[in-house]
Design an enzyme around this catalytic site. Structure first.
Site, PDB file in Angstrom:
ATOM      1  N   LYS A  10       0.842  -1.144   0.028  1.00 38.65           N
ATOM      2  CA  LYS A  10      -0.078   0.020   0.121  1.00 38.65           C
ATOM      3  C   LYS A  10       0.827   1.285   0.120  1.00 38.65           C
ATOM      4  O   LYS A  10       0.732   1.911  -0.915  1.00 38.65           O
ATOM      5  CB  LYS A  10      -0.995  -0.056   1.288  1.00 38.65           C
ATOM      6  CG  LYS A  10      -2.086   0.982   1.196  1.00 38.65           C
ATOM      7  CD  LYS A  10      -3.088   0.405   2.109  1.00 38.65           C
ATOM      8  CE  LYS A  10      -2.898   0.632   3.650  1.00 38.65           C
ATOM      9  NZ  LYS A  10      -2.811   2.238   3.924  1.00 38.65           N
ATOM     10  N   SER A  11       1.893   1.377   0.946  1.00 36.43           N
ATOM     11  CA  SER A  11       2.708   2.789   1.012  1.00 36.43           C
ATOM     12  C   SER A  11       3.528   2.663  -0.309  1.00 36.43           C
ATOM     13  O   SER A  11       3.644   3.793  -0.994  1.00 36.43           O
ATOM     14  CB  SER A  11       3.915   2.243   1.925  1.00 36.43           C
ATOM     15  OG  SER A  11       3.122   2.232   3.179  1.00 36.43           O
TER      16      SER A  11
ATOM     17  N   ARG B  42      -7.550  12.638  12.952  1.00 36.64           N
ATOM     18  CA  ARG B  42      -6.168  12.068  13.274  1.00 36.64           C
ATOM     19  C   ARG B  42      -5.364  13.677  13.070  1.00 36.64           C
ATOM     20  O   ARG B  42      -5.810  14.484  12.510  1.00 36.64           O
ATOM     21  CB  ARG B  42      -5.759  11.235  12.042  1.00 36.64           C
ATOM     22  CG  ARG B  42      -6.315   9.751  12.385  1.00 36.64           C
ATOM     23  CD  ARG B  42      -5.927   8.818  11.261  1.00 36.64           C
ATOM     24  NE  ARG B  42      -4.769   8.420  11.402  1.00 36.64           N
ATOM     25  CZ  ARG B  42      -4.072   7.701  10.620  1.00 36.64           C
ATOM     26  NH1 ARG B  42      -4.802   7.008   9.544  1.00 36.64           N
ATOM     27  NH2 ARG B  42      -2.908   7.161  10.727  1.00 36.64           N
TER      28      ARG B  42
ATOM     29  N   SER C 244       7.645   9.902  11.341  1.00 35.56           N
ATOM     30  CA  SER C 244       6.604   9.561  10.552  1.00 35.56           C
ATOM     31  C   SER C 244       6.908   9.545   8.885  1.00 35.56           C
ATOM     32  O   SER C 244       7.120  10.591   8.547  1.00 35.56           O
ATOM     33  CB  SER C 244       5.551  10.606  10.824  1.00 35.56           C
ATOM     34  OG  SER C 244       4.512  10.668   9.630  1.00 35.56           O
TER      35      SER C 244
ATOM     36  N   GLN D  28       4.963   9.554   6.539  1.00 34.39           N
ATOM     37  CA  GLN D  28       3.970  10.524   5.891  1.00 34.39           C
ATOM     38  C   GLN D  28       4.348  11.811   5.954  1.00 34.39           C
ATOM     39  O   GLN D  28       4.363  12.587   4.672  1.00 34.39           O
ATOM     40  CB  GLN D  28       2.663  10.358   6.486  1.00 34.39           C
ATOM     41  CG  GLN D  28       2.063   8.646   6.045  1.00 34.39           C
ATOM     42  CD  GLN D  28       0.702   8.414   6.914  1.00 34.39           C
ATOM     43  OE1 GLN D  28       0.054   9.419   7.505  1.00 34.39           O
ATOM     44  NE2 GLN D  28      -0.042   7.367   6.446  1.00 34.39           N
TER      45      GLN D  28
ATOM     46  N   ASP E  85       2.716  -0.901  11.863  1.00 34.89           N
ATOM     47  CA  ASP E  85       1.371  -1.231  11.691  1.00 34.89           C
ATOM     48  C   ASP E  85       1.301  -2.753  12.382  1.00 34.89           C
ATOM     49  O   ASP E  85       0.005  -3.291  12.017  1.00 34.89           O
ATOM     50  CB  ASP E  85       1.156  -1.169  10.166  1.00 34.89           C
ATOM     51  CG  ASP E  85       1.211   0.300   9.637  1.00 34.89           C
ATOM     52  OD1 ASP E  85       0.820   0.976  10.643  1.00 34.89           O
ATOM     53  OD2 ASP E  85       1.496   0.669   8.497  1.00 34.89           O
TER      54      ASP E  85
ATOM     55  N   LYS F  42      -3.635   6.170  14.885  1.00 32.78           N
ATOM     56  CA  LYS F  42      -3.762   5.649  14.010  1.00 32.78           C
ATOM     57  C   LYS F  42      -5.274   5.408  13.342  1.00 32.78           C
ATOM     58  O   LYS F  42      -6.117   6.443  14.136  1.00 32.78           O
ATOM     59  CB  LYS F  42      -3.188   4.145  13.948  1.00 32.78           C
ATOM     60  CG  LYS F  42      -1.741   4.089  14.047  1.00 32.78           C
ATOM     61  CD  LYS F  42      -1.071   4.620  12.833  1.00 32.78           C
ATOM     62  CE  LYS F  42       0.459   4.750  13.168  1.00 32.78           C
ATOM     63  NZ  LYS F  42       0.920   5.375  11.954  1.00 32.78           N
TER      64      LYS F  42
ATOM     65  N   ARG G 104      -5.099   2.284  18.462  1.00 36.40           N
ATOM     66  CA  ARG G 104      -4.912   0.939  18.536  1.00 36.40           C
ATOM     67  C   ARG G 104      -4.300   0.291  19.745  1.00 36.40           C
ATOM     68  O   ARG G 104      -4.210  -0.951  19.978  1.00 36.40           O
ATOM     69  CB  ARG G 104      -3.849   0.663  17.245  1.00 36.40           C
ATOM     70  CG  ARG G 104      -4.305   0.590  15.805  1.00 36.40           C
ATOM     71  CD  ARG G 104      -3.661   0.039  14.810  1.00 36.40           C
ATOM     72  NE  ARG G 104      -4.327   0.250  13.452  1.00 36.40           N
ATOM     73  CZ  ARG G 104      -3.767   0.477  12.366  1.00 36.40           C
ATOM     74  NH1 ARG G 104      -2.608   0.643  12.238  1.00 36.40           N
ATOM     75  NH2 ARG G 104      -4.548   0.568  11.277  1.00 36.40           N
TER      76      ARG G 104
ATOM     77  N   ARG H  36      -6.868  -3.116  10.152  1.00 36.49           N
ATOM     78  CA  ARG H  36      -5.673  -3.766  10.698  1.00 36.49           C
ATOM     79  C   ARG H  36      -6.231  -4.706  11.714  1.00 36.49           C
ATOM     80  O   ARG H  36      -5.721  -5.964  12.185  1.00 36.49           O
ATOM     81  CB  ARG H  36      -4.452  -3.274  10.836  1.00 36.49           C
ATOM     82  CG  ARG H  36      -3.864  -2.566   9.746  1.00 36.49           C
ATOM     83  CD  ARG H  36      -2.520  -2.219   9.753  1.00 36.49           C
ATOM     84  NE  ARG H  36      -2.134  -1.191   8.600  1.00 36.49           N
ATOM     85  CZ  ARG H  36      -1.683  -1.873   7.604  1.00 36.49           C
ATOM     86  NH1 ARG H  36      -1.833  -3.095   7.183  1.00 36.49           N
ATOM     87  NH2 ARG H  36      -1.327  -0.972   6.588  1.00 36.49           N
TER      88      ARG H  36
HETATM   89  C1  S3P Z   1       2.887   4.884   6.177  1.00 41.12           C
HETATM   90  C2  S3P Z   1       3.296   5.556   7.223  1.00 41.12           C
HETATM   91  C3  S3P Z   1       2.959   5.185   8.819  1.00 41.12           C
HETATM   92  C4  S3P Z   1       2.109   3.792   8.660  1.00 41.12           C
HETATM   93  C5  S3P Z   1       1.186   3.944   7.637  1.00 41.12           C
HETATM   94  C6  S3P Z   1       1.568   4.120   6.133  1.00 41.12           C
HETATM   95  C7  S3P Z   1       3.297   5.508   4.715  1.00 41.12           C
HETATM   96  O1  S3P Z   1       2.355   6.267   9.126  1.00 41.12           O
HETATM   97  O2  S3P Z   1       1.587   3.550   9.826  1.00 41.12           O
HETATM   98  O3  S3P Z   1      -0.044   2.906   7.591  1.00 41.12           O
HETATM   99  O4  S3P Z   1       2.907   4.790   3.875  1.00 41.12           O
HETATM  100  O5  S3P Z   1       3.990   6.369   4.885  1.00 41.12           O
HETATM  101  P1  S3P Z   1       3.100   7.432   9.908  1.00 41.12           P
HETATM  102  O6  S3P Z   1       3.696   7.973   8.769  1.00 41.12           O
HETATM  103  O7  S3P Z   1       2.004   8.156  10.302  1.00 41.12           O
HETATM  104  O8  S3P Z   1       3.853   6.798  10.821  1.00 41.12           O
END
Ligand code: S3P
Length: 431
Positions: A21-22, A121, A166, A168, A314, A341, A345, A387
């Site tokens: 997915k990422s 969030r 993070s 993201q 995750d 999350k 969680r 999840r």
């Molecule tokens: C992700 C980063 C993680 C992860 C999420 C996917 C990504 O989150 O928990 O499921 O694709 O960059 P955070 O960046 O908030 O840690």
């Protein structure tokens, strides 16, 4: 939807997890910024990727799906169009946060929202660095939550230390940096997944790593790249834990990503004594990939914390489940991020595994799990968290009797065929 799962006597077979997915979000977003066509194979299925695709289309990017293959026609850094409506990221924080980095640099207005969980969030951590780069961006709740309003601007590079590890937020800053004047550096408190960095390098962007700092030097625009997305280790993890805790299991998970910034689950299972073998290690689209074989194992409790946490963030609900089947105590610390999350969680995992008989307590930043208790089937809820729904599905396979998982349809966010795969791998002997 309620999903009923019975404890099974044998767990056997081979499966390929869905595309990561990422990596899929990045393959789409970064190729949209490049100018020209890219083909993406084995894109992650599920609603989260659907959200990214529809947002990019609303920004003028042509994305065509044909015979399991996607073609993205990247518009280049100057080619995005003002969306005529609010952009919907659904349940997907990766969509919202990575796109915010792109939108911050566009000469138009965008509004991005999400479902109830995503709107709860934290977005202050995103708004703050983008503002430092010169973006005009606001959010609900004194700039702490979505919906986000973004009035694009000319950006400048920044030197920024992330307050939390993070991927993201790191990626949002690096994406904004592609449009900015001057260099940008991002320092991480602990290494988080590095898919964005791998993509940017492969696309010809100048990126240097100096210890914990990543430096992006604006240069030529990114060039499109074809991607064959590896299987998602966060999906593979359900079967690896299932195989380890089930008394009669032998499973092979083929074509799974084993990027070291994501593979903490393999290290922890080995540390707990799992009979796990990594085979046929290879590379696919700049990412390490392998097949992983797992069989029934006598697990021992373990301690998890520090820099390991972002490498398995995750997978922590699943590790709590594995801990319930281990000898001794398993402790998870430094994982306060789990509280923000798709659900809280920590709270949700403790509550639902307790309902099935696990001996587990909440800590402010983790959980303590005393192993060796037998789980019994019962009623439990996903808390609308994909999840957690899947973790409970795996728990149900090793519990006595039948388990009813409420709001089980939420698996569609990342793994729409999860319940079908579960049925295919399980054998229930009658009598
Ligand atoms: C992700 C980063 C993680 C992860 C999420 C996917 C990504 O989150 O928990 O499921 O694709 O960059 P955070 O960046 O908030 O840690």
């Amino acid at each position: 939807m309620e999903q009923r799962v019975k404890g099974c006597s044998i767990l056997r077979g081979e499966l390929a997890p869905p595309g990561d997915k990422s990596i899929s979000h990045r393959a789409l977003i970064l190729n949209s910024i490049a100018k020209g066509r890219a083909r993406i194979e084995n894109l992650a299925p599920g609603d989260d990727l659907g959200a990214t695709i529809s947002c990019l289309r609303a920004l003028g990017v042509e994305i065509i799906e044909e015979e399991g293959m996607l073609t993205v026609s990247g518009v280049g850094r100057e080619g995005f169009m003002e969306p005529t409506d609010v952009l919907h990221a659904g349940n997907s924080a990766t969509t919202m946060r990575l796109l915010a980095g792109l939108l911050a640099a566009q000469p138009f207005l965008s509004i991005v929202t999400g479902d109830e969980s995503l709107r709860a969030r934290p977005m202050g951590r995103l708004i703050h660095p983008l503002r430092l780069m010169g973006a005009e961006i606001w959010g609900r709740g004194h700039d702490s939550q979505a919906p986000l309003v973004i009035k694009g601007n000319k950006l400048k590079g920044i030197d920024y230390r992330l307050p939390v590890a993070s991927a993201q937020i790191k990626s949002a800053i690096l994406i904004a940096a592609l449009f900015a004047r001057g260099n940008t550096t991002v320092a991480e408190p602990a290494p988080s997944r590095d898919h964005t960095e791998r993509f940017l390098r492969a696309m010809g962007v100048k990126l240097q790593r100096e210890g914990a700092r990543i430096k992006l030097i604006p240069s030529a625009p990114p060039t499109p790249i074809d991607v064959c997305v590896p299987g998602d280790i966060s999906a593979a993890a359900f079967w690896l834990v299932a195989g380890a805790i089930h008394p009669n299991a032998q499973l092979k998970v083929i074509n799974t990503g084993i990027n070291p910034t994501r593979s903490g689950i393999l290290d922890v299972l080995l540390q707990m004594g799992a009979k796990l073998r990594v085979e046929r290690e290879r590379r696919e689209s700049n990412e390490p990939v392998a097949d992983v074989v797992i069989e029934s194992s006598d697990l021992v409790g373990t301690q998890i914390g520090g820099n390991l946490i972002p490498r398995l963030i995750d997978e922590l609900p699943l590790i709590a489940l594995a801990g319930s089947f281990a000898r001794g105590t398993t402790t998870i610390r430094d994982a306060q991020e789990l509280r923000v999350k798709e659900s809280d969680r920590i709270g949700a995992t403790v509550r639902e595994l307790s309902r099935l008989g696990a001996d587990i307590d909440e800590l402010p930043d983790g959980m303590v799990i005393r192993g060796g208790r037998k789980l019994t089937g019962g009623e439990c809820s996903s808390h609308h968290d994909h999840r957690l729904a899947m973790t409970l599905g795996i728990a149900a396979l090793v519990a006595q009797g039948e388990t009813a998982i409420h709001d089980a349809e939420v698996v569609a966010m990342s793994y729409p065929n999860f319940w079908q795969d579960l049925e295919r791998l399980t054998i229930i002997e009658r009598g």
